[in-house]
Design a protein around this motif. Sequence first.
Motif, PDB file in Angstrom:
ATOM      1  N   THR A  23       0.548  -1.247   0.179  1.00  0.00           N
ATOM      2  CA  THR A  23      -0.232  -0.412  -0.002  1.00  0.00           C
ATOM      3  C   THR A  23       0.873   1.206   0.050  1.00  0.00           C
ATOM      4  N   LEU A  24       1.791   1.401   0.520  1.00  0.00           N
ATOM      5  CA  LEU A  24       2.714   2.163   0.908  1.00  0.00           C
ATOM      6  C   LEU A  24       3.648   2.809  -0.253  1.00  0.00           C
ATOM      7  N   ALA A  25       3.652   1.722  -1.290  1.00  0.00           N
ATOM      8  CA  ALA A  25       4.539   1.980  -2.658  1.00  0.00           C
ATOM      9  C   ALA A  25       3.386   2.114  -3.645  1.00  0.00           C
ATOM     10  N   ALA A  26       2.194   1.456  -3.318  1.00  0.00           N
ATOM     11  CA  ALA A  26       1.567   1.976  -4.749  1.00  0.00           C
ATOM     12  C   ALA A  26       1.443   3.300  -4.000  1.00  0.00           C
ATOM     13  N   GLY A  27       0.857   4.043  -3.277  1.00  0.00           N
ATOM     14  CA  GLY A  27       0.417   5.292  -2.635  1.00  0.00           C
ATOM     15  C   GLY A  27       1.919   6.318  -2.926  1.00  0.00           C
ATOM     16  N   ALA A  28       3.098   5.864  -3.252  1.00  0.00           N
ATOM     17  CA  ALA A  28       4.391   7.056  -4.063  1.00  0.00           C
ATOM     18  C   ALA A  28       4.501   6.362  -4.859  1.00  0.00           C
ATOM     19  N   GLY A  29       3.600   5.740  -5.897  1.00  0.00           N
ATOM     20  CA  GLY A  29       3.883   5.526  -7.587  1.00  0.00           C
ATOM     21  C   GLY A  29       4.651   4.487  -7.835  1.00  0.00           C
ATOM     22  N   ILE A  30       5.513   4.077  -6.904  1.00  0.00           N
ATOM     23  CA  ILE A  30       6.348   2.651  -7.439  1.00  0.00           C
ATOM     24  C   ILE A  30       5.887   1.517  -7.840  1.00  0.00           C
ATOM     25  N   PRO A  31       5.896   0.702  -9.294  1.00  0.00           N
ATOM     26  CA  PRO A  31       5.123   0.116  -9.013  1.00  0.00           C
ATOM     27  C   PRO A  31       5.145  -1.303  -9.595  1.00  0.00           C
ATOM     28  N   HIS A  32       6.595  -1.584  -8.901  1.00  0.00           N
ATOM     29  CA  HIS A  32       7.264  -3.964  -8.734  1.00  0.00           C
ATOM     30  C   HIS A  32       7.255  -3.739  -7.628  1.00  0.00           C
ATOM     31  N   ILE A  33       7.017  -4.358  -6.665  1.00  0.00           N
ATOM     32  CA  ILE A  33       7.443  -5.632  -5.450  1.00  0.00           C
ATOM     33  C   ILE A  33       8.226  -6.949  -5.514  1.00  0.00           C
ATOM     34  N   ARG A  34       9.418  -7.079  -4.938  1.00  0.00           N
ATOM     35  CA  ARG A  34       9.835  -8.299  -5.526  1.00  0.00           C
ATOM     36  C   ARG A  34      10.241  -8.881  -3.517  1.00  0.00           C
ATOM     37  N   LEU A  35      10.514  -9.998  -3.738  1.00  0.00           N
ATOM     38  CA  LEU A  35      10.448 -10.807  -2.375  1.00  0.00           C
ATOM     39  C   LEU A  35      10.706 -11.611  -2.019  1.00  0.00           C
TER      40      LEU A  35
END
Length: 578
Positions: free
Chosen positions: A378-390
Amino acid sequence: MNRKELQQALEALTREEVNRVGCDTKKPHKVALVYPNTYFVGMSNLGLQIIYEEINEREDSVAERVFLPSKKEMEAYERTRTPLMSVESQRYLCDFEVIGIDITFEMDYFHIPWILKAGQVAVRAEHRREHDPIVIGGGPCATFNPEPLADFFDAFIIGEGEGVISEALEIIYDARRNGVARQELLQKLSKIAGIYVPSLYEPVYGEHGVFAGCRAEEGVPRRVLRRHAPLVRGGETVVATDFTEFGAMYIVEVARGCGRHCRFCMAGYCYRKPRVRPLEILKAGVDRAAELGKKVGLMGAAISDYPEIDALVRYIRSKGLRYSCASLRADSLTADVVQGLADSGQQTITIAPEAGSERLRRVINKGITNDDLRHAVTLAAGAGIPHIRLYIMVGLPTETEEDIDAIITMAEEVQAHMETVGCHGRLTLSVNPFIPKPFTPFQWMPMTDKKIVTKRLQRLKKGLRKNRRIEVLVESPKEAYIQGVLARGDRRWSKAIAYAAERNGVKSFLEACEELDLSMEDELYRSRSECEPQPWDILDMGLRDDYLTEEWHRSTEEAYTAPCCDGCRRCGVCGREV
């Protein structure tokens, strides 16, 4: 390439560098600092630069860097019989008084014999003559188990190198001035707290060749207590260059050690207790990055755990600089950190849940929940960061097929949540086989059988292949299992490393095992008793003797161990730092 072209290639590297401490090659004592990989990789290593700064600040010493050449350059060194040379002055490796080698990754072990031989230094320590260089190893791998490399080194620094390297140099210089014999010099080095001299300790083997302990020479410490450096000054880039795997980045070490007690993590035990640098020191490092116009790379075990992280990133942004973080925890991530990363142009947030099921995360004491993962997305989306790595591990202790299914479920749920909150990029799973490491509660555990891990990795990829927004990247199991052998091996594995280095590097390791009658399977899959001697028992990380055993039993109970805190005396480290 000929000899002159090899020299010109090294000279070209220095022309593109900005050196904060300088390098006076006319000083009387010469120290080579070797990173057993390429310049491109090695110049991203902050530990090498910290020791480089300490030595070059001495009035009597110059430190010069030596790296593994490219394949083309290696062939030229061998063809022209040119000894391996330093970056700064193109001095031959054999002409240095002291050689320090930073050992950070197990797969670099195979480069060390080649570097020594190419530098015309005897590969085995026992073959070195009286006035040959003193070869000292340091870094994480030297700290948790130097035994597989013991044949190649005169001494190892156990723990953090600041301060102890200068103590060692004083002993070496004084011995050389006074004509002290090499063996007596090594005995003097062994008296320094945090220095391990392997030739003074004889491995003992019992029935069926099982390691049975070490026999120390009279007068040397029975165990070597690791060194612990107070962070009284900045730890940051000393030689800035754009030609590194981190790119045009100025690295600033925010903290050292970690108090989270993740049970798989060697660094959390070998570099305990956690220490942070004062904000004002970090700001000074940021100012130096600004003078060079460099992006700031924040380094530490868990950057988002730094108590003043929001103030630090706001300061970086106030200077008009971009930054990135070495590691983040989902449960301590803040909006300021994420927004700053987005403004720095970062397109991916990387988080390490390590396991898919919350049950298995309790076993390893990771302390991250699925709610934490959703919050981070949610924080990433709010900042406009599109990708997630786990980051994920397969083959953890007590892992079952249900835990693999839980990784699939977790990935699908995280990707669905990404869509819900407007994070429309790609979810990447970076998956590695779990490797038990010394000085962790899992140090006695066998690695999960390679065939089982391979099947589980295939199951994971198959379970997620229909979702085009999920990417699964898997580390080679073959490499991981070689790392597993080297991480917990004893001194006999030095011969296999030397054999492989003489031929085709790591690709010849299996051949070396067969030739030398060493069994990878026995090393990897044998269950180790909590009472039996281990090759690394000669070292002391400051932990209470029964602490790791207690933590292993707590893992089987899925019991939570709280992070380090002021006044805690639980593990025994605090109060024993050297």
